[in-house]
Motif scaffolding. Structure first.
Motif, PDB file in Angstrom:
ATOM      1  N   GLY A  80    -101.463   3.842  25.684  1.00 29.53           N
ATOM      2  CA  GLY A  80    -102.693   3.240  25.183  1.00 29.53           C
ATOM      3  C   GLY A  80    -103.674   2.843  26.253  1.00 29.53           C
ATOM      4  N   LEU A  81    -103.341   3.142  27.496  1.00 33.22           N
ATOM      5  CA  LEU A  81    -104.190   2.738  28.621  1.00 33.22           C
ATOM      6  C   LEU A  81    -104.911   3.928  29.236  1.00 33.22           C
ATOM      7  N   PRO A  82    -106.044   3.680  29.871  1.00 29.21           N
ATOM      8  CA  PRO A  82    -106.745   4.768  30.568  1.00 29.21           C
ATOM      9  C   PRO A  82    -105.887   5.326  31.700  1.00 29.21           C
ATOM     10  N   THR A  83    -106.102   6.578  31.999  1.00 30.73           N
ATOM     11  CA  THR A  83    -105.413   7.192  33.133  1.00 30.73           C
ATOM     12  C   THR A  83    -106.045   6.764  34.451  1.00 30.73           C
ATOM     13  N   GLY A  84    -107.248   6.233  34.383  1.00 29.22           N
ATOM     14  CA  GLY A  84    -107.983   5.779  35.562  1.00 29.22           C
ATOM     15  C   GLY A  84    -109.390   5.404  35.147  1.00 29.22           C
ATOM     16  N   PRO A  85    -110.225   5.015  36.106  1.00 36.90           N
ATOM     17  CA  PRO A  85    -111.564   4.548  35.769  1.00 36.90           C
ATOM     18  C   PRO A  85    -112.471   5.602  35.139  1.00 36.90           C
ATOM     19  N   ASP A  87    -111.449   7.965  32.950  1.00 37.28           N
ATOM     20  CA  ASP A  87    -110.822   8.501  31.750  1.00 37.28           C
ATOM     21  C   ASP A  87    -111.895   8.720  30.674  1.00 37.28           C
ATOM     22  N   PRO A  88    -112.160   9.981  30.296  1.00 46.22           N
ATOM     23  CA  PRO A  88    -113.276  10.238  29.384  1.00 46.22           C
ATOM     24  C   PRO A  88    -113.092   9.644  27.983  1.00 46.22           C
ATOM     25  N   ASP A  89    -111.864   9.628  27.473  1.00 48.31           N
ATOM     26  CA  ASP A  89    -111.642   9.085  26.135  1.00 48.31           C
ATOM     27  C   ASP A  89    -111.934   7.589  26.091  1.00 48.31           C
ATOM     28  N   VAL A  90    -111.535   6.885  27.127  1.00 50.04           N
ATOM     29  CA  VAL A  90    -111.767   5.436  27.158  1.00 50.04           C
ATOM     30  C   VAL A  90    -113.240   5.141  27.432  1.00 50.04           C
ATOM     31  N   ARG A  91    -113.863   5.926  28.289  1.00 52.10           N
ATOM     32  CA  ARG A  91    -115.297   5.726  28.524  1.00 52.10           C
ATOM     33  C   ARG A  91    -116.074   5.966  27.229  1.00 52.10           C
ATOM     34  N   LEU A  92    -115.633   6.930  26.446  1.00 48.97           N
ATOM     35  CA  LEU A  92    -116.253   7.197  25.158  1.00 48.97           C
ATOM     36  C   LEU A  92    -116.070   6.003  24.221  1.00 48.97           C
ATOM     37  N   LEU A  93    -114.858   5.446  24.179  1.00 52.47           N
ATOM     38  CA  LEU A  93    -114.612   4.269  23.348  1.00 52.47           C
ATOM     39  C   LEU A  93    -115.439   3.073  23.812  1.00 52.47           C
ATOM     40  N   ASN A  94    -115.607   2.929  25.118  1.00 54.89           N
ATOM     41  CA  ASN A  94    -116.446   1.843  25.629  1.00 54.89           C
ATOM     42  C   ASN A  94    -117.884   1.995  25.131  1.00 54.89           C
ATOM     43  N   GLU A  95    -118.380   3.227  25.110  1.00 57.25           N
ATOM     44  CA  GLU A  95    -119.724   3.483  24.581  1.00 57.25           C
ATOM     45  C   GLU A  95    -119.786   3.119  23.101  1.00 57.25           C
ATOM     46  N   LEU A  96    -118.778   3.515  22.379  1.00 55.86           N
ATOM     47  CA  LEU A  96    -118.719   3.221  20.957  1.00 55.86           C
ATOM     48  C   LEU A  96    -118.693   1.716  20.722  1.00 55.86           C
ATOM     49  N   ASP A 152    -106.876  -3.049  24.982  1.00 54.02           N
ATOM     50  CA  ASP A 152    -108.334  -2.955  25.072  1.00 54.02           C
ATOM     51  C   ASP A 152    -108.860  -3.691  26.301  1.00 54.02           C
ATOM     52  N   ALA A 153    -108.383  -4.898  26.508  1.00 54.76           N
ATOM     53  CA  ALA A 153    -108.881  -5.710  27.626  1.00 54.76           C
ATOM     54  C   ALA A 153    -108.521  -5.096  28.974  1.00 54.76           C
ATOM     55  N   TYR A 154    -107.286  -4.706  29.142  1.00 54.91           N
ATOM     56  CA  TYR A 154    -106.897  -4.100  30.417  1.00 54.91           C
ATOM     57  C   TYR A 154    -107.491  -2.707  30.584  1.00 54.91           C
ATOM     58  N   GLY A 155    -107.644  -1.990  29.474  1.00 54.01           N
ATOM     59  CA  GLY A 155    -108.304  -0.686  29.550  1.00 54.01           C
ATOM     60  C   GLY A 155    -109.722  -0.825  30.068  1.00 54.01           C
TER      61      GLY A 155
END
Length: 188
Positions: A80-85, A87-96, A152-155
């Motif tokens: 459930g965590l990003p692979t790194g800073p 990480d496109p899926d997590v960056r996408l979720l951050n935008e969302l 979510d917070a650590y991601g």
């Protein structure tokens, strides 16, 4: 087309992305994009949904191969965590997440993802408790909500390039809470 839209969202932000950005990422003309997706908003929602698949559907498929509740919990936390800073899926979720307060559809997508992730954790915790593997410190719903909130917070910290919190450190921090909440050392 979906991947091109995801890349365009990451590059230009959910509120700044335009049809021309998606076309450029896809190597197509704007007209070609419109042929497949006459409504840019529909394409952007599909791109967001595709990015969220990793955090629920893919994890469920991964968990279906496992039987041990301890292993399931550890795998779920780590996946459930990003692979790194970057990480496109997590960056996408951050935008969302940033747009969810302004766009009801994005808010519904995020709420749905959160609820499904909570249910996923809750099923693991309830099974582990029923098997006597976990001695839960509270109700499984509360523990599950906290696990998703910690993801979510650590991601976010990982994608914000916190100098001391990478994927391994974040996983260990979440696992420390999970150990206390399950009464299990989660050695796996």
């Amino acid at each position: 087309m979906i991947d091109a839209a995801r890349r365009a969202i990451i590059r230009h932000g959910i509120d700044g992305v335009q049809l021309s950005h998606v076309a450029e990422e896809a190597g197509l003309t704007s007209g070609a994009v419109l042929y497949h997706y006459p409504d840019l908003r529909e394409l952007l929602v599909e791109a967001q949904h595709a990015g969220m698949e990793r955090f629920y559907e893919q994890r469920l498929r991964q968990l279906a191969k496992l039987t041990d509740p301890v292993e399931k919990l550890v795998v779920t936390i780590r996946s459930g965590l990003p692979t790194g800073p970057l990480d496109p899926d997590v960056r996408l979720l951050n935008e969302l997440g940033g747009a969810a307060g302004r766009n009801r559809v994005y808010g519904v997508l995020l709420t749905s993802l959160y609820d499904r992730q909570v249910s996923m954790y809750q099923a693991i915790l309830d099974t582990g408790a029923a098997l006597g593997v976990f001695r839960l410190s509270g109700d499984s719903l509360t523990i599950s909500r906290n696990l998703v909130a910690l993801e979510d917070a650590y991601g976010y910290r990982i994608t914000a390039r916190h100098p001391l919190i990478g994927p391994d450190e974040a996983a260990e921090l979440i696992l420390s809470y999970a150990r206390a909440a399950t009464g299990n050392d989660l050695a796996h």
